[in-house]
Scaffold this active site. Structure first.
Site, short mmCIF file in Angstrom:
data_model
loop_
_atom_site.label_atom_id
_atom_site.label_comp_id
_atom_site.label_asym_id
_atom_site.label_seq_id
_atom_site.Cartn_x
_atom_site.Cartn_y
_atom_site.Cartn_z
CE LYS A 267 -15.56 -0.27 82.25
NZ LYS A 267 -15.65 -1.50 81.41
NE ARG A 341 -21.61 -2.01 72.55
CZ ARG A 341 -21.22 -3.28 72.62
NH1 ARG A 341 -22.07 -4.25 72.30
NH2 ARG A 341 -19.99 -3.59 72.99
N1 BES Z 1 -14.68 1.13 77.68
C1 BES Z 1 -14.98 -0.26 77.70
C2 BES Z 1 -14.03 -1.07 76.84
C3 BES Z 1 -12.60 -1.16 77.32
C4 BES Z 1 -12.20 -2.22 78.09
C5 BES Z 1 -11.66 -0.21 76.94
C6 BES Z 1 -10.88 -2.31 78.50
C7 BES Z 1 -10.36 -0.31 77.36
C8 BES Z 1 -9.97 -1.37 78.13
C9 BES Z 1 -16.39 -0.47 77.18
O1 BES Z 1 -17.29 0.54 77.42
C10 BES Z 1 -16.91 -1.70 77.83
O2 BES Z 1 -17.10 -1.68 79.00
N2 BES Z 1 -17.14 -2.75 77.04
C11 BES Z 1 -17.64 -3.97 77.53
C12 BES Z 1 -18.80 -4.37 76.66
C13 BES Z 1 -19.57 -5.54 77.18
C14 BES Z 1 -20.27 -5.20 78.46
C15 BES Z 1 -20.57 -5.96 76.14
C16 BES Z 1 -16.55 -5.03 77.43
O3 BES Z 1 -15.88 -5.10 76.40
O4 BES Z 1 -16.37 -5.77 78.39
MN MN Z 2 -18.21 0.36 79.32
#
Ligand code: BES
Ligand code: MN
Ligand code: ZN
Length: 487
Positions: A267, A341
């Site tokens: 991230k 997931r």
């Molecule tokens: N934990 C995050 C989702 C999230 C984002 C929660 C912002 C709270 C606030 C999740 O694990 C994630 O990183 N999801 C990605 C998925 C993508 C890489 C397919 C996302 O939504 O960007």
């Molecule tokens: Mn994530």
């Protein structure tokens, strides 16, 4: 914030009367003295007081007026706001006990008193809360004030109030866990907290550790959690009362990422800050179990919390890895940040095989996409079964914790196919992320199994204070799941 809030009678309690905006002030109860009537009328005429929702003004010795806004616009959700504002006013005014004399006004306005009492109780408990566990030697915040006793003058309102305060306490329990930072709240710490909760409430708790997870073929949980010094585990908490009626066996599954750095799909640009809240699915499920066990609901409910920390290290999983999951499905990892997931998939598969539930509900901070789509106004949700859909939507309506359904079609499932494995964890095309998440999970839920997936990424924490919630975790899902099980 008070040290504790209890439902208790006190002879010296400050009496709370209702005032609707645009009306001349509360009609005093029949038989009340002239001086009370005058005091209430005077208070209603206080310059600046308009009876707006949650406005509070002193009405002479031992009395308050609580504004409820326009009589015919007062919804149950507004009573949560009124409760939250009332408790803050009581703290400012250093009042230690309240007695709600609101039954006549609420009854006149067409409210069911139990429901109304519960909403006010929830508002009082939830509105009183903040994070103070980490206030240190240099804090500039006031310490907790003492105990607050709250009571109601009418039986139904009082019963509702008691339930609402209890539910609010469960919500705050979940929020306390959620706020705990990742240097303290590790997967093992979550397991410890679940054991403590089980001990206090008479539930049973079992933890599948890292070695057992490997043995059971939980490729998702093992690979997501392997790079962290704090190894992953699956926490199982069971409420199985002798009183359990009917054949319902409900499985609640909560994504419990104690931290999500993204892994090698790291991230960036501040996207990491706040990822301690990536465990909020799990903490909400723990809060719901807290409420369910304390209320002794006569239903068999089992919670499954896949807990892991998504980190970067020499032995971390990487994009291009192909892993095999608990149910034998192979997954090509395309993005290590789509980790939720992967841990949920193993938990869903394990829950379904070990419990043979009659319904499965999962809560997860799964996608940024759902935050874009629905913000903090509603969770996104998916459900494959009309009866369960009715239960989820009914519970959302009653609890005020909103859900909004998104589609999950065959095309979405096909979208997750992989060239070199069965499925990918994220399609290279940045499309329909919340639905991709649900479509992926559907490969781990047997056909015909009633299942609801609730993406709570936008509602699990707020970044500015509102009428009810302060900045931080909301405990979203505790009351929704409680209502779902209670109904
Ligand atoms: N934990 C995050 C989702 C999230 C984002 C929660 C912002 C709270 C606030 C999740 O694990 C994630 O990183 N999801 C990605 C998925 C993508 C890489 C397919 C996302 O939504 O960007
Ligand atoms: Mn994530
Ligand atoms: Zn995550």
């Amino acid at each position: 914030m008070h040290s504790t809030i209890v439902r208790a009678t006190s002879r010296s309690a400050t009496i709370v009367h209702a005032a609707f905006s645009g009306e001349r002030g509360p009609r005093p109860a029949p038989g009340s003295t002239k001086s009370v009537a005058t005091a209430l009328a005077d208070a209603a005429a206080t310059p600046g007081f308009r009876g707006e929702l949650g406005e509070v003004v002193s009405a002479g010795a031992g009395r308050l007026l609580l504004g409820l806004g326009k009589r015919d616009e007062l919804h149950t959700a507004d009573l949560r706001t009124a409760g939250a504002k009332l408790v803050r006013a009581a703290e400012r005014m250093r009042i230690g006990s309240l007695r709600l004399d609101l039954a006549a006004a609420l009854g006149d306005a067409g409210h069911d008193l139990r429901t109304a009492g519960r909403a006010i109780g929830e508002g009082i408990a939830i509105g009183d809360w903040r994070v103070d566990a980490f206030d240190g030697a240099a804090t500039n915040r006031a310490p907790r004030s003492g105990r607050l006793a709250v009571d109601a003058a009418e039986d139904h309102l009082r019963a509702g109030l008691e339930r609402g305060l209890a539910l609010g306490a469960s919500v705050n329990y979940a929020r306390g866990l959620a706020a705990t930072p990742p240097n303290i709240c590790t997967p093992a710490w979550v397991a410890q907290e679940a054991r403590k909760l089980a001990r206090r409430t008479g539930m049973s708790c079992r933890v599948i550790g890292y070695a057992d997870a490997k043995r059971l073929g939980m490729g998702g949980l093992v690979n997501v959690g392997r790079a962290s010094a704090n190894k992953p585990c699956l926490v199982i908490l069971e409420h199985k009362p002798r009183s359990a009626k009917g054949r319902d066996r409900i499985a609640l599954v909560g994504k419990t990422l104690t931290y999500d750095t993204g892994g090698y799909s790291l991230k960036v640009n501040n996207g990491m800050k706040g990822m301690k809240y990536d465990k909020c699915g799990g903490t909400a499920v723990l809060g719901a179990m807290h409420a369910i066990a304390n209320a002794k609901l006569p239903v068999h409910v089992t919670a499954f919390l896949p807990a892991a920390e998504n980190m970067v290290a020499g032995d971390a999983y990487r994009p291009d890895d192909i892993i095999t999951m608990h149910n034998g499905v192979s997954v090509e990892v395309t993005n290590t940040d789509a980790e939720g997931r992967l841990v949920l998939a193993d938990a869903l598969s394990y829950a379904i095989r070990s419990l043979k539930p009659t319904a499965v509900v999962d809560l997860a901070t799964l996608t940024g996409g759902v935050v874009v789509a629905l913000g903090s106004f509603s969770a996104g949700y998916f459900c494959n079964d009309p009866a369960l859909r009715g239960r989820v939507e009914g519970a959302a309506e009653r609890s005020g914790e909103r859900v909004w359904q998104l589609p999950l079609w065959r095309e979405h499932r096909e979208f997750m196919r992989s060239t070199h494995a069965d499925i990918v964890n994220s399609n290279a095309k940045r499309e329909a992320h919340p639905i991709q998440g649900a479509a992926f999970l559907s490969y781990f839920v047997d056909e015909g199994m009633p299942w609801a997936h609730i993406d709570i990424a936008g509602v699990s924490a707020v970044d500015s204070p509102g009428d009810i919630y302060v900045t931080g975790p909301t405990g979203y899902g505790v009351r929704l799941l409680f209502d779902l099980v209670a109904e």
